[in-house]
Design a protein around this motif. Structure first.
Motif, mmCIF file in Angstrom:
data_model
loop_
_atom_site.group_PDB
_atom_site.id
_atom_site.type_symbol
_atom_site.label_atom_id
_atom_site.label_comp_id
_atom_site.label_asym_id
_atom_site.label_seq_id
_atom_site.Cartn_x
_atom_site.Cartn_y
_atom_site.Cartn_z
ATOM 1 N N GLU A 1 -6.678 -2.127 -3.346
ATOM 2 C CA GLU A 1 -7.644 -1.634 -2.362
ATOM 3 C C GLU A 1 -8.353 -0.411 -2.917
ATOM 4 O O GLU A 1 -7.707 0.504 -3.427
ATOM 5 N N VAL A 2 -9.667 -0.406 -2.815
ATOM 6 C CA VAL A 2 -10.473 0.736 -3.244
ATOM 7 C C VAL A 2 -10.664 1.650 -2.047
ATOM 8 O O VAL A 2 -11.153 1.215 -0.991
ATOM 9 N N LEU A 3 -10.283 2.919 -2.209
ATOM 10 C CA LEU A 3 -10.318 3.887 -1.112
ATOM 11 C C LEU A 3 -11.260 5.024 -1.447
ATOM 12 O O LEU A 3 -11.418 5.419 -2.609
ATOM 13 N N ASN A 4 -11.878 5.568 -0.403
ATOM 14 C CA ASN A 4 -12.745 6.749 -0.515
ATOM 15 C C ASN A 4 -12.185 7.844 0.374
ATOM 16 O O ASN A 4 -11.939 7.625 1.571
ATOM 17 N N GLN A 5 -11.980 9.011 -0.218
ATOM 18 C CA GLN A 5 -11.471 10.161 0.540
ATOM 19 C C GLN A 5 -12.621 10.769 1.337
ATOM 20 O O GLN A 5 -13.368 11.621 0.839
ATOM 21 N N ALA A 6 -12.777 10.316 2.586
ATOM 22 C CA ALA A 6 -13.901 10.783 3.418
ATOM 23 C C ALA A 6 -13.707 12.211 3.897
ATOM 24 O O ALA A 6 -14.678 12.939 4.113
ATOM 25 N N GLY A 7 -12.464 12.648 4.079
ATOM 26 C CA GLY A 7 -12.181 13.995 4.554
ATOM 27 C C GLY A 7 -10.732 14.336 4.322
ATOM 28 O O GLY A 7 -9.968 13.549 3.731
ATOM 29 N N PRO A 8 -10.292 15.507 4.786
ATOM 30 C CA PRO A 8 -8.883 15.891 4.617
ATOM 31 C C PRO A 8 -7.961 14.910 5.342
ATOM 32 O O PRO A 8 -8.016 14.789 6.569
ATOM 33 N N GLY A 9 -7.132 14.200 4.576
ATOM 34 C CA GLY A 9 -6.200 13.249 5.170
ATOM 35 C C GLY A 9 -6.858 12.000 5.723
ATOM 36 O O GLY A 9 -6.204 11.251 6.461
ATOM 37 N N GLU A 10 -8.106 11.743 5.398
ATOM 38 C CA GLU A 10 -8.817 10.566 5.927
ATOM 39 C C GLU A 10 -9.329 9.723 4.766
ATOM 40 O O GLU A 10 -10.155 10.173 3.972
ATOM 41 N N GLN A 11 -8.830 8.491 4.679
ATOM 42 C CA GLN A 11 -9.221 7.568 3.632
ATOM 43 C C GLN A 11 -9.902 6.344 4.242
ATOM 44 O O GLN A 11 -9.428 5.786 5.224
ATOM 45 N N GLU A 12 -11.004 5.964 3.635
ATOM 46 C CA GLU A 12 -11.794 4.838 4.121
ATOM 47 C C GLU A 12 -11.747 3.710 3.095
ATOM 48 O O GLU A 12 -11.944 3.939 1.894
ATOM 49 N N SER A 13 -11.468 2.490 3.559
ATOM 50 C CA SER A 13 -11.354 1.335 2.668
ATOM 51 C C SER A 13 -12.739 0.784 2.356
ATOM 52 O O SER A 13 -13.551 0.541 3.261
ATOM 53 N N LEU A 14 -13.010 0.570 1.061
ATOM 54 C CA LEU A 14 -14.276 -0.008 0.630
ATOM 55 C C LEU A 14 -14.158 -1.495 0.304
ATOM 56 O O LEU A 14 -15.179 -2.161 0.129
ATOM 57 N N GLY A 15 -12.955 -1.998 0.202
ATOM 58 C CA GLY A 15 -12.749 -3.405 -0.123
ATOM 59 C C GLY A 15 -11.418 -3.603 -0.817
ATOM 60 O O GLY A 15 -10.831 -2.664 -1.356
ATOM 61 N N ARG A 16 -10.950 -4.847 -0.800
ATOM 62 C CA ARG A 16 -9.666 -5.159 -1.402
ATOM 63 C C ARG A 16 -9.722 -6.532 -2.052
ATOM 64 O O ARG A 16 -10.612 -7.342 -1.768
ATOM 65 N N CYS A 17 -8.770 -6.759 -2.952
ATOM 66 C CA CYS A 17 -8.642 -8.056 -3.607
ATOM 67 C C CYS A 17 -7.167 -8.359 -3.808
ATOM 68 O O CYS A 17 -6.318 -7.452 -3.745
#
Length: 422
Positions: free
Chosen positions: A373-389
């Motif tokens: 899973e590709v994750l983006n650190q949107a903020g402190p303690g908050e990760q947003e998923s960009l996609g998975r395989c």
């Protein structure tokens, strides 16, 4: 007095003459020995002792600028190559559907590279037939493989069915017999669904649920009514589905045939490879991975290389990207087998080039899979998923192909791009 003096002189002369005689004899002996040694040296000059005076006459030294190559004493180790696959391929060309017989076998077997599908055929009249058993010689096999290229490096699920068209009733009866080469988790159930597509619409039918194993039998029939006969424009699709404990439906594979081929396929047993279903969802990017397996150490190596084409609308505020990896056994994620790469900031096409090693016994590889899973650190303690395989025998498309190539080529790094889906 005179007599005594004469006696003394006689003794003295006798002694002197004896001494002279001994000296003469010794000189004669020495001269004889010296003569013998000189004659021996003349007879065998090679055994003569070397001397400084004669060294320049016996040896001539020449200088050379050519390098002297020492003789190697080491031998290269024997290289063991993988045994060729039992399944062989044969490329047959039918120009203009002529009735010519024969065909020259291909000098090379089917390629296992990701882009081999683009080079498999040069025209629409050439296709590849896998010589596996007598099942592939049925009329339905010839109809289904026309215009289709099959690779022996990927083990797809196989479906065994037969069909019969009853003219008096205008009905098409499809008997689903069995399926094999299934790679599913324990406790999963499955069924086979049939969809008839006509100009007027679609009609569906399916078998009952059965506990899925590597070889599952149904022996059930699907009935479709064809009021205008089978010589019309239409298509029949048979797909295999699995359901886990959470009632999540997964399409394991599908095959299709035209209604106009029913006459040729009727009353024949058909064995076909189910192809992975097409992904209708647009990919959210791609991830480049390289995997390898070391059988001696029971270690699975995963190299997360880079990503491209990520969704830009989710990267407006911040770009802080990482990849999370989890190893699954059947449907259960292993907590101790989770890893994550470092975070790369301010790059739309990030590059990691990080290797992660996982200990997996060889006998569990067929029931294991990788979730990335590709994750983006949107903020402190908050990760947003960009996609998975997903990679594994339970996956589809590139995930299944990549895993199968890794199993076929141990100790070799194999890289492939994988689409990311939400």
């Amino acid at each position: 007095m005179i007599f005594n003096t004469a006696a003394v002189l006689g003794a003295t002369l006798g002694t002197a003459s004896g001494i002279l005689t001994l000296c003469g004899l010794s000189l004669i002996c020495r001269s004889c020995k010296k003569g013998k040694s000189e004659s021996g040296e003349d007879a065998d000059p090679e055994k003569a002792k070397p001397s400084v005076l004669h060294s320049s006459e016996k040896f001539s030294v020449e200088k050379s600028t050519e390098p002297i190559q020492p003789r190697t004493l080491l031998k290269f180790p024997k290289i063991y190559k993988p045994k060729p696959s039992v399944t062989s391929s044969e490329v047959i060309s039918y120009p203009d559907h002529a009735s010519e017989k024969g065909g020259e076998p291909s000098p090379e077997g089917p390629s296992t590279e990701p882009d081999a599908g683009n080079q498999a055929t040069d025209s629409s009249d050439t296709f590849t037939i896998l010589r596996q058993d007598s099942k592939d010689k049925t009329p339905c096999a010839r109809a289904l493989t026309n215009g289709m290229t099959t690779s022996s490096s990927i083990l797809h699920p196989k479906l065994h069915f037969s069909l019969t068209y009853y003219t008096d009733q205008n009905e098409l009866h499809i008997t689903v017999i069995e399926a094999e080469h299934l790679s599913v988790g324990s406790g999963c159930e499955g069924y086979v669904a049939g969809v008839l597509t006509l100009a007027a619409g679609q009609r569906e039918a399916q078998t009952s649920l059965r506990r899925l194993t590597s070889h599952t039998r149904w022996e059930e029939g699907l009935v479709f009514s064809l009021t205008r006969g089978y010589e019309v424009e239409g298509e029949v699709a048979l797909s295999l589905h699995s359901c886990d404990h959470f009632s999540q439906n997964t399409n394991l594979g599908v095959m299709r045939f035209k209604l106009v081929d029913v006459g040729m396929m009727s009353n024949a047993d058909c064995w076909v490879d189910l192809q992975p279903p097409k992904q209708d969802v647009q990919a959210a990017g791609e991830l480049l991975l390289s995997i390898s397996y070391l059988p001696a150490a029971n270690r699975l190596g995963v190299v997360v290389m880079k990503a491209r084409g990520l969704q830009s609308d989710k990267l407006k505020n911040s770009i802080d990207l990482s990849v999370k990896l989890a190893l699954k056994h059947q449907t259960t994620k292993l907590r101790r087998k989770k890893k994550q790469t470092r975070r790369v900031k301010h790059k739309m096409n990030p590059v990691w080039n990080e290797m992660m090693m996982l200990e997996v016994p060889r006998e569990l590889l067929s029931k294991s899979s990788l979730d990335l899973e590709v994750l983006n650190q949107a903020g402190p303690g908050e990760q947003e998923s960009l996609g998975r395989c997903q990679l594994g025998l339970q996956a589809s498309n590139t995930g299944l192909q990549h895993w199968q190539q890794m199993l076929d080529n141990p100790r070799k790094q194999i890289a492939m791009w994988h689409p990311l889906y939400d």
